[in-house]
Design a protein around this motif. Structure first.
Motif, mmCIF file in Angstrom:
data_model
loop_
_atom_site.group_PDB
_atom_site.id
_atom_site.type_symbol
_atom_site.label_atom_id
_atom_site.label_comp_id
_atom_site.label_asym_id
_atom_site.label_seq_id
_atom_site.Cartn_x
_atom_site.Cartn_y
_atom_site.Cartn_z
ATOM 1 N N GLY A 151 41.993 36.399 41.673
ATOM 2 C CA GLY A 151 41.554 37.338 42.706
ATOM 3 C C GLY A 151 40.295 36.910 43.435
ATOM 4 N N ALA A 152 39.887 35.652 43.302
ATOM 5 C CA ALA A 152 38.658 35.181 43.953
ATOM 6 C C ALA A 152 38.762 35.341 45.465
ATOM 7 N N THR A 153 37.637 35.679 46.070
ATOM 8 C CA THR A 153 37.595 35.751 47.530
ATOM 9 C C THR A 153 37.570 34.340 48.102
ATOM 10 N N THR A 154 37.714 34.269 49.422
ATOM 11 C CA THR A 154 37.674 32.957 50.066
ATOM 12 C C THR A 154 36.351 32.260 49.799
ATOM 13 N N ASP A 155 35.235 32.997 49.931
ATOM 14 C CA ASP A 155 33.918 32.389 49.699
ATOM 15 C C ASP A 155 33.776 31.917 48.263
ATOM 16 N N GLU A 156 34.225 32.732 47.311
ATOM 17 C CA GLU A 156 34.114 32.357 45.904
ATOM 18 C C GLU A 156 34.948 31.099 45.604
ATOM 19 N N ALA A 157 36.144 31.043 46.162
ATOM 20 C CA ALA A 157 37.001 29.878 45.942
ATOM 21 C C ALA A 157 36.392 28.629 46.567
ATOM 22 N N VAL A 192 46.691 32.702 49.456
ATOM 23 C CA VAL A 192 45.805 33.400 48.526
ATOM 24 C C VAL A 192 44.713 32.440 48.076
ATOM 25 N N PRO A 193 43.421 32.735 48.345
ATOM 26 C CA PRO A 193 42.336 31.779 48.075
ATOM 27 C C PRO A 193 42.246 31.308 46.637
ATOM 28 N N GLY A 194 42.602 32.196 45.665
ATOM 29 C CA GLY A 194 42.393 31.843 44.266
ATOM 30 C C GLY A 194 43.581 31.218 43.572
#
Length: 629
Positions: A137-143, A189-191
């Protein structure tokens, strides 16, 4: 590996090789056997025979040490790497560390890795560690931040390896061996693992370009061949094998061709047959209007596809030639008059169409282009012609084309003859430079004397030090030049950069222009300061492109170097000439420049050492003027 011909009798050929008592004879026989399509077990048998063959310092093979640092099991890949190296006349000694211990070995100066002193380090890592801590479920920034950290970690491995071991670095792209979680929606999906691994590969590709790290793109190879050909889940669970044994030969070939390209051994020229190769049919029988080419038939489109691919190769710096049994006027007319021709006569640097033996015609093409026969790739649909050229000219690469012309391009591309480690400005303009050479040749033939020819060229040289912008081309020239190469020492981009950055040294790059155009950066000279004699320079390396032989650039380059060195307070030059099979053309170079031969021998067999007192150096007159950069 289907571009390689099948061996006639592998077992008998292997027995013949093992029966040879002379190590060089055995190596040559094994190298010839390596030019064939071998299975997994045959590769292992050939590798075992290679391991029983002692290589001396004087064999005409390049010997190097490769360290394979991995986070998975790779022992099954080593025979394929060594055999693929042998195919390119590389004797590769391979080191593998303890499973997953590559970080510790890099950081420990007392480790076996440091004792091995590798020339090249290949990082063969899995993506599992890099993506393990990223939640689905990571956001784009987190990924993005997570993959930036993973990329930085890999880049730190590069820096550590370079600083401590002074080795060339190869980074292997990460395979995505995960199963989709959302189906086609995965990449949105980023994650997801697929999205993370793709982003990590993109980050490291950009970093490799900046850092002059060689990129081994097995991710692209697996996408081309199919992931199931490269990865077997059962093998991973049984022994942490990420690259499946059935892809070992393909992997070894990718590694060896990249190393060969780095050492300047990529091919330079694609020599093409015409009938049933560049077009369908026989033009002498069918006429221009009867050949099959272009839209309207599958066969015609297949041949047009080969022409488009050849045109793209030309655009990236590969020389194109024609080698055909044909009537010259009829053959050239097709290039001029057929509306579906993608290639035009101006794209072909050497056009040989006659009824002579094709092996002899290939010799003529190499001579006309002033390149070695081992720089040629010959494409011909006729199995008999391919066999004839292989037998007569084993140094020429001859792929085993499939029966269907639709697969010609795939076969040539998969063979990797034109593997590159850089794409320079000179590469972009090489086709035009060879076309201009034809105009120069016409001027030479119309001149009354060599003096008239040189005067008529209106030549100018632009000299200068090797700047960062010149590094890729300078390194490429040093590593690819064999004829005008005084020592045939090879250097990495980092080594050339470090040499140029040392204040005590001097470097030169020379660009030659004339009335027909810019020949580009065609000569490099490295002058090393001698620590114990501060007023002496050793000519560490001096190379010049074969395209400008015989135009007095060697004299003008030495004039420039001698003048600049005297201005630095340098008293003398010293230089080694180390003979090879290919640089005999410059055996008299230093003597022609007024150097005196020194009596003391050098380490290399047959080598000679020369010296020039710069106070006594006489500037050589040339027809070349100097220009500012």
């Amino acid at each position: 590996m289907n571009w390689l011909p099948s061996p006639r009798d592998f077992r008998q050929s292997l027995r013949t090789a093992l029966a040879a008592t002379n190590p060089l004879e055995r190596l040559e026989t094994l190298a010839d056997l390596a030019q064939h399509h071998l299975g997994f077990l045959e590769t292992i048998q050939l590798d075992n025979a290679l391991g029983k063959t002692a290589a001396t310092a004087n064999v005409p093979f390049v010997q190097l040490r490769l360290a394979l640092l991995s986070s998975c099991t790779i022992d099954h890949l080593l025979p394929a790497i060594r055999v693929a190296g042998l195919r390119r006349r590389l004797l590769i000694e391979v080191y593998t560390g303890s499973f997953g211990q590559y970080r510790q070995e890099l950081l420990d100066p007392a480790s076996a890795l440091h004792g091995f002193r590798p020339d090249i380090i290949l990082f063969s890592l899995t993506a599992r560690e890099a993506i393990a801590g990223v939640p689905l479920g990571a956001t784009t920034d987190e990924a993005v931040q997570a993959m930036a950290r993973a990329s930085a970690d890999v880049q730190q491995l590069w820096h550590t390896a370079r600083e401590t071991l002074k080795a060339t670095i190869i980074q292997q792209s990460f395979l995505d061996v995960t199963e989709p979680l959302f189906g086609s929606y995965d990449r949105l999906v980023p994650g997801t693992p697929a999205r993370l691994i793709a982003h990590l590969n993109d980050l490291l590709t950009d970093a490799a370009a900046r850092e002059h790290v060689l990129w081994l793109d097995i991710a692209r190879a697996s996408a081309r061949d199919g992931l199931d050909a490269w990865f077997d889940t059962a093998r991973w669970l049984q022994g942490k094998i990420e690259i499946a044994p059935q892809s070992a030969a393909r992997y070894g070939d990718l590694v060896a061709r990249l190393i060969a390209a780095h050492r300047g051994q990529s091919k330079k020229c694609l020599a093409l047959d015409l009938d049933n190769t560049l077009w369908g049919g026989v033009i002498g029988d069918d006429g221009i209007e009867g050949i099959r080419l272009g839209e309207g038939s599958a066969v015609g489109e297949a041949h047009a596809g080969l022409q488009r691919y050849a045109k793209q190769l030309k655009d990236r710096g590969v020389i194109l030639a024609v080698c055909s049994k044909n009537d010259l006027a009829i053959a050239e007319a097709a290039f001029r008059d057929h509306p579906e021709m993608v290639l035009r006569r101006s794209d072909i640097a050497a056009f040989v169409a006659n009824w002579n033996d094709k092996a002899e015609n290939l010799r003529a093409i190499a001579e006309q282009l002033n390149i070695g026969l081992d720089s040629l790739v010959f494409i011909d649909d006729n199995p008999a012609e391919r066999a004839r050229v292989r037998e007569s000219l084993p140094m020429v690469a001859v792929p085993e084309l499939p029966a269907d012309a639709a697969h010609y391009v795939r076969c040539i591309a998969d063979a990797g003859y034109f593997e590159a480690v850089s794409f320079t400005e000179e590469d972009r303009h090489r086709a035009g430079q060879y076309a201009a050479n034809a105009e120069r040749e016409a001027l030479r033939e119309g001149s009354q004397s060599m003096e008239d020819f040189l005067r008529g060229l209106d030549m100018a040289v632009i000299p200068g030090p090797i700047e960062p912008v010149d590094l890729a081309r300078a390194t490429q020239l040093i590593n690819k030049t064999n004829q005008f190469n005084t020592t045939t020492r090879r250097y990495t981009t980092e080594e050339v950069s470090g040499f140029a950055a040392a204040p005590a040294n001097m470097t030169f790059q020379f660009r030659l222009l004339d009335r027909f155009g810019d020949n580009g950066l065609v000569s490099v000279m490295l002058l090393r300061s001698v620590p114990e004699e501060a007023d002496v320079f050793d000519i560490e390396s001096w190379v010049m492109s074969c395209r400008v032989f015989g135009r007095q650039l060697e004299f003008e380059a030495m004039n420039i170097a001698a003048e600049a060195a005297r201005n630095r307070g340098i008293r003398a030059f010293r230089a080694d000439y180390i003979p090879t099979k290919k640089n005999g053309v410059i055996s008299g170079l230093y003597e022609s420049l007024g150097f005196s031969r020194l009596p003391q021998p050098t380490a290399a067999e047959g080598a000679s050492r020369w010296t020039q007192n710069l106070a006594e150096y006489h500037t050589r007159p040339t027809f070349i003027v100097r220009r500012e950069s």
